[in-house]
Design a protein around this motif. Structure first.
Motif, PDB file in Angstrom:
ATOM      1  N   GLY A  26      -9.476  -3.015   8.049  1.00  0.00           N
ATOM      2  CA  GLY A  26      -8.853  -1.805   8.565  1.00  0.00           C
ATOM      3  C   GLY A  26      -7.357  -1.897   8.810  1.00  0.00           C
ATOM      4  O   GLY A  26      -6.828  -1.182   9.666  1.00  0.00           O
ATOM      5  N   TYR A  27      -6.668  -2.727   8.051  1.00  0.00           N
ATOM      6  CA  TYR A  27      -5.219  -2.842   8.179  1.00  0.00           C
ATOM      7  C   TYR A  27      -4.554  -2.272   6.934  1.00  0.00           C
ATOM      8  O   TYR A  27      -5.128  -2.265   5.849  1.00  0.00           O
ATOM      9  CB  TYR A  27      -4.788  -4.306   8.328  1.00  0.00           C
ATOM     10  CG  TYR A  27      -5.237  -4.945   9.618  1.00  0.00           C
ATOM     11  CD1 TYR A  27      -4.499  -4.792  10.785  1.00  0.00           C
ATOM     12  CD2 TYR A  27      -6.413  -5.686   9.669  1.00  0.00           C
ATOM     13  CE1 TYR A  27      -4.909  -5.370  11.974  1.00  0.00           C
ATOM     14  CE2 TYR A  27      -6.829  -6.275  10.849  1.00  0.00           C
ATOM     15  CZ  TYR A  27      -6.074  -6.113  11.995  1.00  0.00           C
ATOM     16  OH  TYR A  27      -6.494  -6.690  13.168  1.00  0.00           O
ATOM     17  N   GLU A  28      -3.334  -1.800   7.105  1.00  0.00           N
ATOM     18  CA  GLU A  28      -2.502  -1.424   5.981  1.00  0.00           C
ATOM     19  C   GLU A  28      -1.286  -2.324   5.990  1.00  0.00           C
ATOM     20  O   GLU A  28      -0.958  -2.922   7.023  1.00  0.00           O
ATOM     21  CB  GLU A  28      -2.119   0.048   6.032  1.00  0.00           C
ATOM     22  CG  GLU A  28      -1.406   0.486   7.289  1.00  0.00           C
ATOM     23  CD  GLU A  28      -1.176   1.989   7.337  1.00  0.00           C
ATOM     24  OE1 GLU A  28      -1.742   2.723   6.514  1.00  0.00           O
ATOM     25  OE2 GLU A  28      -0.418   2.422   8.203  1.00  0.00           O
ATOM     26  N   TYR A  29      -0.623  -2.436   4.855  1.00  0.00           N
ATOM     27  CA  TYR A  29       0.473  -3.394   4.748  1.00  0.00           C
ATOM     28  C   TYR A  29       1.529  -2.896   3.770  1.00  0.00           C
ATOM     29  O   TYR A  29       1.268  -2.032   2.928  1.00  0.00           O
ATOM     30  CB  TYR A  29      -0.044  -4.759   4.302  1.00  0.00           C
ATOM     31  CG  TYR A  29      -0.765  -4.729   2.984  1.00  0.00           C
ATOM     32  CD1 TYR A  29      -0.077  -4.890   1.791  1.00  0.00           C
ATOM     33  CD2 TYR A  29      -2.131  -4.488   2.922  1.00  0.00           C
ATOM     34  CE1 TYR A  29      -0.728  -4.828   0.574  1.00  0.00           C
ATOM     35  CE2 TYR A  29      -2.795  -4.422   1.720  1.00  0.00           C
ATOM     36  CZ  TYR A  29      -2.082  -4.593   0.548  1.00  0.00           C
ATOM     37  OH  TYR A  29      -2.732  -4.518  -0.656  1.00  0.00           O
ATOM     38  N   GLU A  74      -7.458  -5.002   4.014  1.00  0.00           N
ATOM     39  CA  GLU A  74      -8.055  -3.688   3.768  1.00  0.00           C
ATOM     40  C   GLU A  74      -9.474  -3.618   4.301  1.00  0.00           C
ATOM     41  O   GLU A  74      -9.861  -2.623   4.921  1.00  0.00           O
ATOM     42  CB  GLU A  74      -8.014  -3.368   2.277  1.00  0.00           C
ATOM     43  CG  GLU A  74      -6.600  -3.112   1.790  1.00  0.00           C
ATOM     44  CD  GLU A  74      -6.506  -2.922   0.282  1.00  0.00           C
ATOM     45  OE1 GLU A  74      -7.550  -2.941  -0.408  1.00  0.00           O
ATOM     46  OE2 GLU A  74      -5.370  -2.751  -0.203  1.00  0.00           O
ATOM     47  N   ASP A  75     -10.258  -4.679   4.108  1.00  0.00           N
ATOM     48  CA  ASP A  75     -11.641  -4.706   4.599  1.00  0.00           C
ATOM     49  C   ASP A  75     -11.704  -4.622   6.114  1.00  0.00           C
ATOM     50  O   ASP A  75     -12.679  -4.117   6.666  1.00  0.00           O
ATOM     51  CB  ASP A  75     -12.359  -5.974   4.134  1.00  0.00           C
ATOM     52  CG  ASP A  75     -12.677  -5.977   2.649  1.00  0.00           C
ATOM     53  OD1 ASP A  75     -12.572  -4.902   1.998  1.00  0.00           O
ATOM     54  OD2 ASP A  75     -13.000  -7.062   2.116  1.00  0.00           O
ATOM     55  N   ARG A  80      -2.622  -1.637  11.913  1.00  0.00           N
ATOM     56  CA  ARG A  80      -3.928  -0.992  11.752  1.00  0.00           C
ATOM     57  C   ARG A  80      -3.746   0.341  11.030  1.00  0.00           C
ATOM     58  O   ARG A  80      -2.733   1.012  11.206  1.00  0.00           O
ATOM     59  CB  ARG A  80      -4.589  -0.754  13.099  1.00  0.00           C
ATOM     60  CG  ARG A  80      -4.906  -2.050  13.807  1.00  0.00           C
ATOM     61  CD  ARG A  80      -5.815  -1.792  15.004  1.00  0.00           C
ATOM     62  NE  ARG A  80      -5.922  -2.987  15.811  1.00  0.00           N
ATOM     63  CZ  ARG A  80      -6.722  -3.997  15.553  1.00  0.00           C
ATOM     64  NH1 ARG A  80      -7.492  -3.961  14.494  1.00  0.00           N
ATOM     65  NH2 ARG A  80      -6.763  -5.060  16.342  1.00  0.00           N
ATOM     66  N   GLU A  81      -4.730   0.696  10.208  1.00  0.00           N
ATOM     67  CA  GLU A  81      -4.648   1.955   9.497  1.00  0.00           C
ATOM     68  C   GLU A  81      -4.625   3.098  10.492  1.00  0.00           C
ATOM     69  O   GLU A  81      -5.338   3.074  11.497  1.00  0.00           O
ATOM     70  CB  GLU A  81      -5.857   2.134   8.570  1.00  0.00           C
ATOM     71  CG  GLU A  81      -5.772   1.266   7.335  1.00  0.00           C
ATOM     72  CD  GLU A  81      -6.876   1.575   6.360  1.00  0.00           C
ATOM     73  OE1 GLU A  81      -6.897   2.707   5.829  1.00  0.00           O
ATOM     74  OE2 GLU A  81      -7.714   0.689   6.154  1.00  0.00           O
ATOM     75  N   MET A 129       0.834  -1.180   0.000  1.00  0.00           N
ATOM     76  CA  MET A 129       0.000   0.000   0.000  1.00  0.00           C
ATOM     77  C   MET A 129       0.877   1.241   0.000  1.00  0.00           C
ATOM     78  O   MET A 129       0.912   1.967  -0.946  1.00  0.00           O
ATOM     79  CB  MET A 129      -0.909   0.021   1.215  1.00  0.00           C
ATOM     80  CG  MET A 129      -2.084  -0.907   1.101  1.00  0.00           C
ATOM     81  SD  MET A 129      -3.249  -0.713   2.441  1.00  0.00           S
ATOM     82  CE  MET A 129      -4.000   0.834   2.010  1.00  0.00           C
ATOM     83  N   SER A 130       1.552   1.481   1.065  1.00  0.00           N
ATOM     84  CA  SER A 130       2.384   2.655   1.189  1.00  0.00           C
ATOM     85  C   SER A 130       3.804   2.337   0.753  1.00  0.00           C
ATOM     86  O   SER A 130       4.277   1.226   0.908  1.00  0.00           O
ATOM     87  CB  SER A 130       2.375   3.093   2.666  1.00  0.00           C
ATOM     88  OG  SER A 130       3.390   4.009   2.915  1.00  0.00           O
ATOM     89  N   TYR A 174      -4.652  -9.521   0.915  1.00  0.00           N
ATOM     90  CA  TYR A 174      -4.660  -8.058   0.868  1.00  0.00           C
ATOM     91  C   TYR A 174      -6.067  -7.462   0.971  1.00  0.00           C
ATOM     92  O   TYR A 174      -6.278  -6.500   1.718  1.00  0.00           O
ATOM     93  CB  TYR A 174      -3.969  -7.551  -0.399  1.00  0.00           C
ATOM     94  CG  TYR A 174      -2.516  -7.949  -0.517  1.00  0.00           C
ATOM     95  CD1 TYR A 174      -1.743  -8.274   0.594  1.00  0.00           C
ATOM     96  CD2 TYR A 174      -1.904  -8.000  -1.757  1.00  0.00           C
ATOM     97  CE1 TYR A 174      -0.414  -8.642   0.474  1.00  0.00           C
ATOM     98  CE2 TYR A 174      -0.565  -8.356  -1.896  1.00  0.00           C
ATOM     99  CZ  TYR A 174       0.174  -8.671  -0.767  1.00  0.00           C
ATOM    100  OH  TYR A 174       1.487  -9.028  -0.906  1.00  0.00           O
ATOM    101  N   ASP A 175      -7.025  -8.000   0.249  1.00  0.00           N
ATOM    102  CA  ASP A 175      -8.405  -7.495   0.335  1.00  0.00           C
ATOM    103  C   ASP A 175      -8.973  -7.684   1.733  1.00  0.00           C
ATOM    104  O   ASP A 175      -9.677  -6.806   2.250  1.00  0.00           O
ATOM    105  CB  ASP A 175      -9.308  -8.168  -0.694  1.00  0.00           C
ATOM    106  CG  ASP A 175      -9.037  -7.703  -2.113  1.00  0.00           C
ATOM    107  OD1 ASP A 175      -8.492  -6.595  -2.292  1.00  0.00           O
ATOM    108  OD2 ASP A 175      -9.376  -8.461  -3.047  1.00  0.00           O
TER     109      ASP A 175
END
Length: 80
Positions: A58-61, A55-56, A77-78, A1-2, A51-52
């Protein structure tokens, strides 16, 4: 993601050592994290279907591939 690295991780889970489907182990470990902790998931392949789900929930990776048969996914966590 980032594109920004998360830095130090609080926990590690090497699912290469799990016999069978590791999804439940991953989800249980994520649920045990406090809001400011992160998890380093180590796998033998890129866990794209995860990954989906992340994201669903509330996590980022951030995913890296340090060697041909080793994938690292840093998860937290986001942050709002």
């Amino acid at each position: 993601m980032s594109s920004e690295r998360f830095g130090e991780v609080d926990r590690k889970l090497d699912v290469r050592e799990i016999d069978g489907e590791p999804f439940d182990n991953i989800m249980t470990t994520l649920e045990e994290l406090s809001s400011d902790e992160s998890l380093l998931l180590i796998n033998s392949f890129e866990p794209e279907p995860l990954y989906d789900v992340l994201e669903d929930r509330g996590y980022e990776y951030e995913t890296t591939n340090p060697s041909p048969e080793e994938w690292h996914v840093e998860i937290r966590r986001e942050r709002l």
